[in-house]
Design an enzyme around this catalytic site. Structure first.
Site, mmCIF file in Angstrom:
data_model
loop_
_atom_site.group_PDB
_atom_site.id
_atom_site.type_symbol
_atom_site.label_atom_id
_atom_site.label_comp_id
_atom_site.label_asym_id
_atom_site.label_seq_id
_atom_site.Cartn_x
_atom_site.Cartn_y
_atom_site.Cartn_z
ATOM 1 N N MET A 27 5.989 22.049 47.577
ATOM 2 C CA MET A 27 6.566 21.558 48.930
ATOM 3 C C MET A 27 6.213 22.203 50.015
ATOM 4 O O MET A 27 6.881 22.340 50.945
ATOM 5 C CB MET A 27 8.102 22.017 48.609
ATOM 6 C CG MET A 27 8.720 21.222 47.717
ATOM 7 S SD MET A 27 10.574 20.867 47.829
ATOM 8 C CE MET A 27 11.383 22.171 47.835
ATOM 9 N N ALA A 29 4.683 25.558 52.213
ATOM 10 C CA ALA A 29 4.790 27.093 52.880
ATOM 11 C C ALA A 29 3.934 27.885 51.550
ATOM 12 O O ALA A 29 4.606 28.763 50.757
ATOM 13 C CB ALA A 29 6.357 27.351 52.764
ATOM 14 N N LEU A 30 2.642 27.514 51.277
ATOM 15 C CA LEU A 30 1.775 28.007 50.194
ATOM 16 C C LEU A 30 1.607 29.427 50.283
ATOM 17 O O LEU A 30 1.483 30.044 51.433
ATOM 18 C CB LEU A 30 0.520 27.215 50.202
ATOM 19 C CG LEU A 30 0.735 25.674 50.158
ATOM 20 C CD1 LEU A 30 -0.796 25.304 49.896
ATOM 21 C CD2 LEU A 30 1.430 25.266 48.987
ATOM 22 N N HIS A 31 1.966 30.101 49.099
ATOM 23 C CA HIS A 31 1.440 31.685 48.934
ATOM 24 C C HIS A 31 0.877 31.776 47.916
ATOM 25 O O HIS A 31 0.346 30.875 47.052
ATOM 26 C CB HIS A 31 3.164 32.190 48.756
ATOM 27 C CG HIS A 31 4.048 31.741 47.864
ATOM 28 N ND1 HIS A 31 3.750 31.761 46.587
ATOM 29 C CD2 HIS A 31 5.075 31.198 48.104
ATOM 30 C CE1 HIS A 31 4.659 31.042 45.907
ATOM 31 N NE2 HIS A 31 5.528 30.610 46.798
ATOM 32 N N HIS A 34 1.267 29.952 44.365
ATOM 33 C CA HIS A 34 0.575 28.382 44.678
ATOM 34 C C HIS A 34 -0.987 28.454 44.476
ATOM 35 O O HIS A 34 -1.533 27.755 43.882
ATOM 36 C CB HIS A 34 0.853 27.608 45.874
ATOM 37 C CG HIS A 34 2.304 27.522 46.254
ATOM 38 N ND1 HIS A 34 3.038 28.235 47.218
ATOM 39 C CD2 HIS A 34 3.066 26.542 45.686
ATOM 40 C CE1 HIS A 34 4.456 27.715 47.073
ATOM 41 N NE2 HIS A 34 4.370 26.739 46.181
ATOM 42 N N GLY A 149 4.907 26.662 38.329
ATOM 43 C CA GLY A 149 5.301 28.007 37.843
ATOM 44 C C GLY A 149 6.324 28.387 37.086
ATOM 45 O O GLY A 149 7.407 27.697 37.056
ATOM 46 N N SER A 187 7.847 33.476 46.664
ATOM 47 C CA SER A 187 8.842 32.418 46.761
ATOM 48 C C SER A 187 8.638 31.878 48.163
ATOM 49 O O SER A 187 8.734 32.738 49.287
ATOM 50 C CB SER A 187 10.193 32.524 46.466
ATOM 51 O OG SER A 187 11.072 31.460 47.044
ATOM 52 N N ARG A 189 11.015 30.666 49.945
ATOM 53 C CA ARG A 189 12.351 30.803 50.482
ATOM 54 C C ARG A 189 12.359 32.487 50.710
ATOM 55 O O ARG A 189 13.408 33.035 51.781
ATOM 56 C CB ARG A 189 13.386 30.724 49.580
ATOM 57 C CG ARG A 189 13.832 29.192 49.665
ATOM 58 C CD ARG A 189 15.112 28.820 48.904
ATOM 59 N NE ARG A 189 15.227 27.241 49.050
ATOM 60 C CZ ARG A 189 15.001 26.204 48.189
ATOM 61 N NH1 ARG A 189 14.505 26.679 47.174
ATOM 62 N NH2 ARG A 189 15.244 25.146 48.678
HETATM 63 O O1 PAF Z 1 8.708 23.510 42.630
HETATM 64 C C1 PAF Z 1 8.603 22.809 43.772
HETATM 65 O O2 PAF Z 1 8.137 23.180 44.814
HETATM 66 C C2 PAF Z 1 9.262 21.415 43.692
HETATM 67 O O3 PAF Z 1 10.467 21.403 43.032
HETATM 68 C C3 PAF Z 1 8.308 20.399 43.166
HETATM 69 C C4 PAF Z 1 8.045 20.493 41.776
HETATM 70 C C5 PAF Z 1 7.097 20.007 44.051
HETATM 71 C C6 PAF Z 1 8.953 18.915 43.525
HETATM 72 O O4 PAF Z 1 9.238 18.720 44.567
#
Ligand code: PAF
Length: 279
Positions: A27, A29-31, A34, A149, A187, A189
């Site tokens: 989704m 906001a890569l860290h 990811h 993850g 995360s 968040r």
């Molecule tokens: O883990 C996430 O970032 C989300 O739940 C996913 C798997 C990309 C589905 O929207």
């Protein structure tokens, strides 16, 4: 790296990926967490596709859909540097139509723990993951592997179950949790936390390490381990749950070495954080 925004474009760009595809759904906001998934996907496949889509159907009323960090420019740069072949950033209208067929999470495992506090959340997760996997699998490459993850352990278990239950031809790969130096699980968040809350958030991993210490000393009763975790967490967080489940998410009374996941979910200020450790 090619960036595409529609399903049709993605299908056209995966046409020549006949060998193996490693897919990392996110989704944004890569860290580093990811990035570790992307690295693994690169090591194990000839092509890597990443998706960035803040999926509206997995957010409940009043949750942080609008506030969820969106940083497409820096995210696409991270993907480019990590060697991603295709970055898929669809719009909501290209992913969802009207009056659609719904996918439901299993009535027990989909509605305990995070599925209880966020009832309906996993319906949305499974729906979007099913769609994404089907799009990437459109041309039936020799092998499709999708990387998730272990931090979202319940999500990982449910996606693994969905792929099995629906005879989908994709291998689900669970990847280790990435933590910062202080033990905090990475995360998107975490971006919501103030400096003071960041300190409180450390209690989640601290409580999990305490659990491991007790288990190593031979304490296997989950009630006893849970009580000592609670003592740590209650200092400054509001506990949503502390749980002990096996790899299939069945609740445990006694820790089974090699088959236990200890999970915590807490509110730190107004941010809900989760963490877990696999024993
Ligand atoms: O883990 C996430 O970032 C989300 O739940 C996913 C798997 C990309 C589905 O929207």
């Amino acid at each position: 790296m090619i960036i595409v925004h529609s399903v049709e474009e993605l299908i056209s760009h995966t046409q020549n990926m006949r060998d193996s595809i490693g897919f990392v759904p996110t989704m944004g906001a890569l860290h580093e967490g990811h990035i570790s998934l992307i690295k693994r996907a690169k090591e194990e496949n000839s092509k890597v596709v990443v998706s960035i889509f803040v999926n509206p159907t997995q957010f409940l009323e009043g949750e942080d859909f609008d506030a969820y960090p969106r940083q497409s420019l820096s995210d696409s740069e991270i993907c480019r540097l990590a060697g991603v072949d295709v970055l898929f950033m669809p719009t909501s209208t290209s992913m969802y139509g009207e009056d659609e067929i719904s996918i439901f999470a299993p009535p027990i495992r989909g509605f305990i723990l995070d599925g209880s506090s966020r009832a309906g959340h996993f319906n949305g997760v499974l729906t979007v993951v099913m769609k994404l996997l089907n799009i990437i699998n459109f041309h039936k490459p020799q092998k499709l592997r999708a990387y998730f993850g272990k931090k979202d352990a319940q999500q990982l278990a449910l996606i693994t179950q969905m792929v099995k239950d629906y005879f989908m031809s994709v291998e689900i790969v669970g990847c280790e949790i990435v933590r910062d130096k202080s033990g905090l699980a990475l995360s998107s968040r975490n971006a919501y936390l103030t400096t003071q809350e960041m300190q409180k958030a450390l209690l989640l991993s601290k409580s999990l390490y305490e659990a491991v210490k007790l288990i190593m000393q031979g304490v296997l009763e989950t009630k006893i381990v849970s009580a000592s975790m609670e003592k740590i967490l209650l200092e400054t967080t509001k506990i949503d749950y502390i749980a002990f489940v096996d790899r299939e998410f069945k609740q445990l009374q006694r820790v089974e070495i090699g088959n236990t996941i200890i999970l915590v979910a807490c509110m730190v200020g107004s941010t809900r954080l989760i963490d877990n450790i696999w024993i």
